[in-house]
Each structure stands twice: as structure tokens, then as C-alpha cells.
Design a protein around this motif. Sequence first.
Motif, PDB file in Angstrom:
ATOM      1  N   VAL A  37      -9.985   1.133  -1.148  1.00  0.00           N
ATOM      2  CA  VAL A  37      -9.482  -0.214  -0.865  1.00  0.00           C
ATOM      3  C   VAL A  37      -8.421  -0.598  -1.889  1.00  0.00           C
ATOM      4  N   LEU A  38      -7.714  -1.650  -1.560  1.00  0.00           N
ATOM      5  CA  LEU A  38      -6.711  -2.200  -2.465  1.00  0.00           C
ATOM      6  C   LEU A  38      -7.432  -3.075  -3.490  1.00  0.00           C
ATOM      7  N   GLY A  39      -7.327  -2.677  -4.767  1.00  0.00           N
ATOM      8  CA  GLY A  39      -7.953  -3.466  -5.824  1.00  0.00           C
ATOM      9  C   GLY A  39      -6.934  -4.333  -6.529  1.00  0.00           C
ATOM     10  N   ASP A  40      -7.290  -4.806  -7.701  1.00  0.00           N
ATOM     11  CA  ASP A  40      -6.365  -5.640  -8.476  1.00  0.00           C
ATOM     12  C   ASP A  40      -5.278  -4.775  -9.108  1.00  0.00           C
ATOM     13  N   ASN A  41      -4.196  -5.408  -9.516  1.00  0.00           N
ATOM     14  CA  ASN A  41      -3.117  -4.759 -10.273  1.00  0.00           C
ATOM     15  C   ASN A  41      -2.575  -3.512  -9.584  1.00  0.00           C
ATOM     16  N   ASP A  42      -2.360  -3.610  -8.270  1.00  0.00           N
ATOM     17  CA  ASP A  42      -1.750  -2.483  -7.554  1.00  0.00           C
ATOM     18  C   ASP A  42      -2.513  -1.176  -7.719  1.00  0.00           C
ATOM     19  N   LYS A  43      -3.818  -1.265  -7.755  1.00  0.00           N
ATOM     20  CA  LYS A  43      -4.634  -0.043  -7.891  1.00  0.00           C
ATOM     21  C   LYS A  43      -5.518   0.114  -6.662  1.00  0.00           C
ATOM     22  N   PHE A  44      -5.843   1.372  -6.362  1.00  0.00           N
ATOM     23  CA  PHE A  44      -6.828   1.638  -5.323  1.00  0.00           C
ATOM     24  C   PHE A  44      -8.173   1.887  -5.980  1.00  0.00           C
ATOM     25  N   VAL A  45      -9.216   1.376  -5.382  1.00  0.00           N
ATOM     26  CA  VAL A  45     -10.580   1.632  -5.873  1.00  0.00           C
ATOM     27  C   VAL A  45     -11.472   1.934  -4.670  1.00  0.00           C
ATOM     28  N   PHE A  46     -12.594   2.565  -4.922  1.00  0.00           N
ATOM     29  CA  PHE A  46     -13.567   2.787  -3.855  1.00  0.00           C
ATOM     30  C   PHE A  46     -14.492   1.593  -3.757  1.00  0.00           C
ATOM     31  N   ASP A  47     -14.884   1.286  -2.545  1.00  0.00           N
ATOM     32  CA  ASP A  47     -15.867   0.235  -2.339  1.00  0.00           C
ATOM     33  C   ASP A  47     -16.787   0.681  -1.203  1.00  0.00           C
ATOM     34  N   SER A  48     -17.956   0.065  -1.129  1.00  0.00           N
ATOM     35  CA  SER A  48     -18.951   0.439  -0.120  1.00  0.00           C
ATOM     36  C   SER A  48     -19.023  -0.581   1.002  1.00  0.00           C
ATOM     37  N   PHE A  49     -19.135  -0.060   2.196  1.00  0.00           N
ATOM     38  CA  PHE A  49     -19.190  -0.918   3.381  1.00  0.00           C
ATOM     39  C   PHE A  49     -20.354  -0.490   4.259  1.00  0.00           C
ATOM     40  N   ILE A  66       0.838  -1.203   0.000  1.00  0.00           N
ATOM     41  CA  ILE A  66       0.000   0.000   0.000  1.00  0.00           C
ATOM     42  C   ILE A  66       0.868   1.247   0.000  1.00  0.00           C
ATOM     43  N   GLN A  67       1.931   1.226   0.796  1.00  0.00           N
ATOM     44  CA  GLN A  67       2.814   2.404   0.843  1.00  0.00           C
ATOM     45  C   GLN A  67       3.530   2.614  -0.481  1.00  0.00           C
ATOM     46  N   ARG A  68       3.861   1.516  -1.144  1.00  0.00           N
ATOM     47  CA  ARG A  68       4.522   1.625  -2.454  1.00  0.00           C
ATOM     48  C   ARG A  68       3.562   2.282  -3.457  1.00  0.00           C
ATOM     49  N   ILE A  69       2.308   1.856  -3.446  1.00  0.00           N
ATOM     50  CA  ILE A  69       1.336   2.433  -4.381  1.00  0.00           C
ATOM     51  C   ILE A  69       1.126   3.915  -4.058  1.00  0.00           C
TER      52      ILE A  69
END
Length: 231
Positions: free
Chosen positions: A205-217, A102-105
Motif C-alpha cells: 500500500v501507499l504509506g507516508d512520505n512516498d513510501k510503500f509498506v505492506f498492510d493486512s486486509f 504511485i508510478q513516480r515512486i
Amino acid sequence: MAVNGIPAITLVLLSLTLPIIAHTDYHYRPTSRSFSRPYTSDASPRNQYSGSLNPTHAHMDTRSTSSKQRAHVDDGTIVYPDTPSCAYGLCFNVAGYPKEQIQRILSRSQFMNSYFEVSEEPVIIDNRFNTDEMSLCETKVHTIYPEKANNTQKIERVIVNVEGHKQGIVFETCVDNGKCKFSSNFPTGYTSYCKQKYIHKRLMVLGDNDKFVFDSFEVPSCCVCTVSRSD
Ligand SMILES: *[C@@H]1O[C@H](CO)[C@@H](O)[C@H](O)[C@H]1NC(C)=O
């Protein structure tokens, strides 16, 4: 508070925080009105929250507390244990949390920095009651920085929560789900109870391929005194 599906009047209650009863899942930290921020090394003063409102604060804390400390409840601060834990479906101190990834991204996505909170600072939920007002339900305030949770589709997600890039969730819970105060004076034919409400919150959140995406909780929001027809 939004209209909901309850077939009756719903009284929205936000905390007039009263001294709270120790729940076995939590440890209480005694007299010092300090808040620790387990993921930061910042040593700035932490006692700026000792205002007269004295809300009941909860937050997670990775430090251990002795049983002697636990025995004494003063400001109602809830100290979460330093072992991997989940509370209200929000998990923290997760073993194997991919902090380095996460820190790398983050290090190559500077433009996202403004989205995040820098550190774990307990957020004050305004005490919306004057001194002569009170809530019909006893509540406590929690602040959690979740590392893992199930999204609204029940898929487990890794939530971005590393030093300098925090996503905190502040919420109130009912101390118990029993009757509201003064319920004996409610209209005949109505039963009252303190009910936990939930909302959907978007988190990075952490998504696929070293990407961040939004998700609902789905996360807890507040505790309301609800009445329904008992006949
Ligand atoms: C997500 O849901 C699954 C299945 O109910 C459960 O085993 C898992 O512990 C949940 N994860 C979290 C982070 O709560």
C-alpha cells in the motif's frame, strides 16, 4: 483448509463451478470467451482460457455492456461496472486514485518490480474435482484488483494497483448462503449451510512520505459447506 472455530465438521468445498445465477450487482458478458484487462493496452490473445474446465470467472472490467449483452449468460464471466465500485470491501475505479504518485515512486524503486504481477490476467483456480465429483455449495470466482480497502484495523489504505504493477485477489464466494446440496442426507441433528470464509492477505500500500509498506486486509477466500448441531 485450516481448522476453524466452528463447533462441528467443516467440509471444505472448492468450486465445481456450475452455471450461476445473475446477481444484480454484476453484469455478465456473453459468448466471447475473452477477458479484458482494463488497465493495459496489450492486445495479445485473451482466449487461452477457454479450456474444457470452463470455470466461472469473475473479474473487473471497465467497459460498459449493453443490456442486450447482459441478458445473455454464457461463460459466467462477471463484468464489474465501470463506475467507482466496491465489492466485498475492495474498491476499484476509485475517483482520485493517486496513480501518478504511485508510478513516480515505482519508477525509482525498480527492485520492487518482481513483487508485482505485470498485467491483469485472470488466475485460474484449479478445478480440484474430477468429472464425477461436485461441490456441495455453488460458488463463483472473482478476480479484483483493489485500489482502496480498509485494513484489518479498519483504516482505509490506497493499494498499489497501476499498469504493470498489479496485485490481484482471486477468491470464491457462495452463490447463496443456504443449505448445502444433499443436506437431507446429513446425520440427523445437524443443519448445514454454505458459509463464506475470509483470510488475511498482505498487500503493498501507499504509506507516508512516498513510501510503500505492506498492510493486512481481510478478504473473502472460499465457500465451505458447514454443519452444526441443530439441537
Ligand atoms: C472504510 O471504513 C469506513 C468506516 O466504516 C467506510 O466509511 C469506508 O467506506 C471504508 N472504506 C473502504 C475502501 O471500504
